[in-house]
Design a protein around this motif. Sequence first.
Motif, PDB file in Angstrom:
ATOM      1  N   GLU A   1       0.820  -1.217   0.000  1.00 53.91           N
ATOM      2  CA  GLU A   1       0.000   0.000   0.000  1.00 53.91           C
ATOM      3  C   GLU A   1       0.850   1.262   0.000  1.00 53.91           C
ATOM      4  OE1 GLU A   1      -4.316   0.329   1.738  1.00 53.91           O
ATOM      5  OE2 GLU A   1      -2.843   0.444   3.354  1.00 53.91           O
ATOM      6  N   ASN A   2       2.072   1.168   0.542  1.00 53.43           N
ATOM      7  CA  ASN A   2       2.969   2.323   0.575  1.00 53.43           C
ATOM      8  C   ASN A   2       3.234   2.891  -0.812  1.00 53.43           C
ATOM      9  OD1 ASN A   2       3.414   2.614   3.333  1.00 53.43           O
ATOM     10  ND2 ASN A   2       5.631   2.590   3.113  1.00 53.43           N
ATOM     11  N   SER A   3       3.270   1.993  -1.806  1.00 52.30           N
ATOM     12  CA  SER A   3       3.575   2.438  -3.166  1.00 52.30           C
ATOM     13  C   SER A   3       2.498   3.344  -3.735  1.00 52.30           C
ATOM     14  CB  SER A   3       3.751   1.224  -4.086  1.00 52.30           C
ATOM     15  OG  SER A   3       4.814   0.414  -3.645  1.00 52.30           O
ATOM     16  N   CYS A   4       1.300   3.289  -3.178  1.00 50.92           N
ATOM     17  CA  CYS A   4       0.194   4.122  -3.643  1.00 50.92           C
ATOM     18  C   CYS A   4      -0.140   5.219  -2.643  1.00 50.92           C
ATOM     19  CB  CYS A   4      -1.047   3.253  -3.894  1.00 50.92           C
ATOM     20  SG  CYS A   4      -0.816   2.028  -5.191  1.00 50.92           S
ATOM     21  N   ASP A   5       0.840   5.592  -1.840  1.00 48.97           N
ATOM     22  CA  ASP A   5       0.628   6.567  -0.772  1.00 48.97           C
ATOM     23  C   ASP A   5       1.684   7.669  -0.841  1.00 48.97           C
ATOM     24  OD1 ASP A   5      -0.146   7.885   1.506  1.00 48.97           O
ATOM     25  OD2 ASP A   5       0.622   6.381   2.898  1.00 48.97           O
ATOM     26  N   PRO A   6       1.644   8.518  -1.874  1.00 48.70           N
ATOM     27  CA  PRO A   6       2.676   9.558  -2.005  1.00 48.70           C
ATOM     28  C   PRO A   6       2.692  10.549  -0.849  1.00 48.70           C
ATOM     29  CG  PRO A   6       0.876   9.922  -3.568  1.00 48.70           C
ATOM     30  CD  PRO A   6       0.664   8.566  -2.975  1.00 48.70           C
ATOM     31  N   GLU A   7       1.565  10.724  -0.158  1.00 46.92           N
ATOM     32  CA  GLU A   7       1.513  11.710   0.917  1.00 46.92           C
ATOM     33  C   GLU A   7       2.445  11.362   2.083  1.00 46.92           C
ATOM     34  OE1 GLU A   7       0.020  14.540   0.796  1.00 46.92           O
ATOM     35  OE2 GLU A   7      -0.987  14.191  -1.112  1.00 46.92           O
ATOM     36  N   HIS A   8       2.706  10.074   2.293  1.00 48.22           N
ATOM     37  CA  HIS A   8       3.501   9.696   3.466  1.00 48.22           C
ATOM     38  C   HIS A   8       4.972  10.064   3.311  1.00 48.22           C
ATOM     39  CE1 HIS A   8       5.237   6.101   1.493  1.00 48.22           C
ATOM     40  NE2 HIS A   8       6.000   5.953   2.559  1.00 48.22           N
ATOM     41  N   PHE A   9       5.427  10.325   2.073  1.00 56.27           N
ATOM     42  CA  PHE A   9       6.838  10.658   1.875  1.00 56.27           C
ATOM     43  C   PHE A   9       7.224  11.944   2.609  1.00 56.27           C
ATOM     44  CE2 PHE A   9       6.306   7.662  -1.574  1.00 56.27           C
ATOM     45  CZ  PHE A   9       7.518   6.989  -1.573  1.00 56.27           C
ATOM     46  N   GLN A  10       6.315  12.893   2.665  1.00 54.47           N
ATOM     47  CA  GLN A  10       6.616  14.161   3.317  1.00 54.47           C
ATOM     48  C   GLN A  10       6.771  14.001   4.826  1.00 54.47           C
ATOM     49  OE1 GLN A  10       3.878  17.257   2.270  1.00 54.47           O
ATOM     50  NE2 GLN A  10       4.734  18.755   3.678  1.00 54.47           N
ATOM     51  N   TYR A  11       6.025  13.074   5.413  1.00 55.99           N
ATOM     52  CA  TYR A  11       5.989  12.959   6.868  1.00 55.99           C
ATOM     53  C   TYR A  11       6.883  11.839   7.398  1.00 55.99           C
ATOM     54  CZ  TYR A  11       2.090  15.993   5.944  1.00 55.99           C
ATOM     55  OH  TYR A  11       1.324  17.037   5.493  1.00 55.99           O
ATOM     56  N   VAL A  12       6.946  10.736   6.674  1.00 56.20           N
ATOM     57  CA  VAL A  12       7.760   9.609   7.144  1.00 56.20           C
ATOM     58  C   VAL A  12       9.198   9.727   6.641  1.00 56.20           C
ATOM     59  CG1 VAL A  12       8.018   7.094   7.106  1.00 56.20           C
ATOM     60  CG2 VAL A  12       5.746   8.112   7.266  1.00 56.20           C
ATOM     61  N   HIS A  13       9.361  10.106   5.372  1.00 55.32           N
ATOM     62  CA  HIS A  13      10.694  10.167   4.776  1.00 55.32           C
ATOM     63  C   HIS A  13      11.264  11.581   4.749  1.00 55.32           C
ATOM     64  CE1 HIS A  13      10.188   5.988   3.709  1.00 55.32           C
ATOM     65  NE2 HIS A  13       9.046   6.266   3.096  1.00 55.32           N
ATOM     66  N   LYS A  14      10.543  12.523   5.381  1.00 54.38           N
ATOM     67  CA  LYS A  14      11.030  13.896   5.596  1.00 54.38           C
ATOM     68  C   LYS A  14      11.365  14.628   4.298  1.00 54.38           C
ATOM     69  CE  LYS A  14      10.776  13.188  10.041  1.00 54.38           C
ATOM     70  NZ  LYS A  14      10.220  11.822  10.025  1.00 54.38           N
ATOM     71  N   GLN A  15      10.616  14.323   3.228  1.00 56.52           N
ATOM     72  CA  GLN A  15      10.761  15.107   2.013  1.00 56.52           C
ATOM     73  C   GLN A  15      10.067  16.454   2.194  1.00 56.52           C
ATOM     74  OE1 GLN A  15       9.694  13.068  -1.567  1.00 56.52           O
ATOM     75  NE2 GLN A  15      11.075  11.352  -1.205  1.00 56.52           N
ATOM     76  N   ASN A  16      10.574  17.469   1.496  1.00 58.09           N
ATOM     77  CA  ASN A  16      10.057  18.822   1.686  1.00 58.09           C
ATOM     78  C   ASN A  16       8.595  18.945   1.279  1.00 58.09           C
ATOM     79  OD1 ASN A  16      12.512  19.765   2.664  1.00 58.09           O
ATOM     80  ND2 ASN A  16      13.270  20.270   0.609  1.00 58.09           N
ATOM     81  N   GLN A  17       8.194  18.166   0.302  1.00 60.57           N
ATOM     82  CA  GLN A  17       6.820  18.212  -0.166  1.00 60.57           C
ATOM     83  C   GLN A  17       6.452  16.874  -0.799  1.00 60.57           C
ATOM     84  OE1 GLN A  17       6.673  21.313  -3.092  1.00 60.57           O
ATOM     85  NE2 GLN A  17       7.993  20.252  -4.547  1.00 60.57           N
ATOM     86  N   THR A  18       5.165  16.680  -0.990  1.00 61.33           N
ATOM     87  CA  THR A  18       4.709  15.458  -1.640  1.00 61.33           C
ATOM     88  C   THR A  18       5.118  15.484  -3.104  1.00 61.33           C
ATOM     89  OG1 THR A  18       2.810  15.314  -0.151  1.00 61.33           O
ATOM     90  CG2 THR A  18       2.697  14.065  -2.216  1.00 61.33           C
ATOM     91  N   PRO A  19       5.866  14.474  -3.568  1.00 62.18           N
ATOM     92  CA  PRO A  19       6.316  14.492  -4.969  1.00 62.18           C
ATOM     93  C   PRO A  19       5.148  14.383  -5.930  1.00 62.18           C
ATOM     94  CG  PRO A  19       6.760  12.363  -3.954  1.00 62.18           C
ATOM     95  CD  PRO A  19       6.292  13.263  -2.851  1.00 62.18           C
ATOM     96  N   PRO A  20       5.140  15.182  -7.000  1.00 65.44           N
ATOM     97  CA  PRO A  20       4.063  15.066  -7.996  1.00 65.44           C
ATOM     98  C   PRO A  20       4.106  13.699  -8.657  1.00 65.44           C
ATOM     99  CG  PRO A  20       5.860  16.445  -8.816  1.00 65.44           C
ATOM    100  CD  PRO A  20       6.154  16.170  -7.382  1.00 65.44           C
TER     101      PRO A  20
ATOM    102  N   GLY B   1      -8.535  13.456  -0.421  1.00 62.58           N
ATOM    103  CA  GLY B   1      -7.157  13.470  -0.910  1.00 62.58           C
ATOM    104  C   GLY B   1      -6.512  12.102  -0.986  1.00 62.58           C
ATOM    105  N   ASP B   2      -7.260  11.072  -0.622  1.00 62.27           N
ATOM    106  CA  ASP B   2      -6.705   9.714  -0.591  1.00 62.27           C
ATOM    107  C   ASP B   2      -7.092   8.888  -1.819  1.00 62.27           C
ATOM    108  OD1 ASP B   2      -5.415   9.963   1.897  1.00 62.27           O
ATOM    109  OD2 ASP B   2      -7.266   9.506   2.983  1.00 62.27           O
ATOM    110  N   GLU B   3      -7.257   9.542  -2.966  1.00 65.45           N
ATOM    111  CA  GLU B   3      -7.734   8.830  -4.155  1.00 65.45           C
ATOM    112  C   GLU B   3      -6.856   7.646  -4.519  1.00 65.45           C
ATOM    113  OE1 GLU B   3      -7.024  12.051  -4.082  1.00 65.45           O
ATOM    114  OE2 GLU B   3      -8.676  13.271  -4.887  1.00 65.45           O
ATOM    115  N   THR B   4      -5.530   7.787  -4.391  1.00 66.29           N
ATOM    116  CA  THR B   4      -4.643   6.692  -4.797  1.00 66.29           C
ATOM    117  C   THR B   4      -4.756   5.502  -3.847  1.00 66.29           C
ATOM    118  OG1 THR B   4      -2.794   7.724  -3.593  1.00 66.29           O
ATOM    119  CG2 THR B   4      -3.039   8.257  -5.933  1.00 66.29           C
ATOM    120  N   LEU B   5      -5.005   5.772  -2.570  1.00 64.12           N
ATOM    121  CA  LEU B   5      -5.193   4.679  -1.617  1.00 64.12           C
ATOM    122  C   LEU B   5      -6.515   3.947  -1.871  1.00 64.12           C
ATOM    123  CD1 LEU B   5      -3.885   6.362   1.641  1.00 64.12           C
ATOM    124  CD2 LEU B   5      -2.805   4.491   0.384  1.00 64.12           C
ATOM    125  N   VAL B   6      -7.545   4.706  -2.211  1.00 62.34           N
ATOM    126  CA  VAL B   6      -8.827   4.091  -2.551  1.00 62.34           C
ATOM    127  C   VAL B   6      -8.665   3.211  -3.783  1.00 62.34           C
ATOM    128  CG1 VAL B   6     -11.183   4.545  -3.322  1.00 62.34           C
ATOM    129  CG2 VAL B   6     -10.173   5.932  -1.494  1.00 62.34           C
TER     130      VAL B   6
END
Length: 321
Positions: free
Chosen positions: A167-186, A297-302
């Motif tokens: 499921e992580n592969s379809c969860d771009p939002e978590h990169f900003q919070y878990v992997h400390k990226q500056n923003q969610t990658p497009p 905002g969770d369209e990819t997870l759905v």
Amino acid sequence: MELIAVCDSKTNTAPDFPIGWWSVARSHELEPGDVKSVSALDRELVVYRTESGEARVHDAFCPHLGAHLGVNGKVVGESIQCPFHGWQFGGDGKCNHIPYCETIPSRAKVQNWPVSEVNGEIYMWFHPTGADPDREVPVIEQIGDEHWTEPRQVEFNIPVHIQDIAENSCDPEHFQYVHKQNQTPPSSVEVEDDGAVHLRSEIEAQGMKGDLHATMFQPGLARVMTSYGPGAEMLVYNSAQPISRNETLLRWTLIVRNEIAEFVGDQVMDGIIEGLSDDYPIWENKVHRKQPIFCKGDETLVLFRKWVRQFYLPESPRGQQ
């Protein structure tokens, strides 16, 4: 009067095991005549290679008196021999020889699992009803190609169900919070005509811009191709061995084009290890939400939750994920 619900950690159950192909060993780990004990899918298995070179997977316990075929079992020609009384079992799982008896009981057999060996790995097919495979293991053509490097390989034990990892592969939002990226990658996530989930994203590493294309064939089988231009490509292949509903062994394989071999390699593998280290505390302490509360905002997870249903039996109490 409505009582407060019991803590989720006491009532949550992980899903069943998804239908599909599961990695149980790397090919180089099993020479002709070798026998290996493997835990996967809440089962004890024996994985062995016959003298002719064919890889096989059976349930481990002998139907005679329960000895483990993967512990001191022996390959005899094209069969596996029990270490306790010498009973032998062929490729179909049926007993084909008892050294001290000519009559073989009709029920003397072990569960046999279909096997495929590609991509430098040995896979077993799992279907909870025992149905035959309805698909093949995707072949990663770059592995073994002369224009690509020899594989770098690493393995991790992850304390979570394979679906939560996928499921992580379809969860771009978590990169900003878990992997400390500056923003969610497009990025874009879609199910394409081949039935796989495809994630595409623009990335930047060490000042170089590139394109990332991840393909998830099933939970536990994924390929990630990153291109920085012609001849500047790298590929990461991920396969999984679900040990139990709450433990998964991940196998990672990294290859790069020969043109960039001296510049890319160990640091990429180090990055994979670092990324998994970021995810580990979440996975280790989370519960599985069968019916999560999603926002707009969770369209990819759905999308992922709808896609993954095909890998479970709909009538199973834990089959609708």
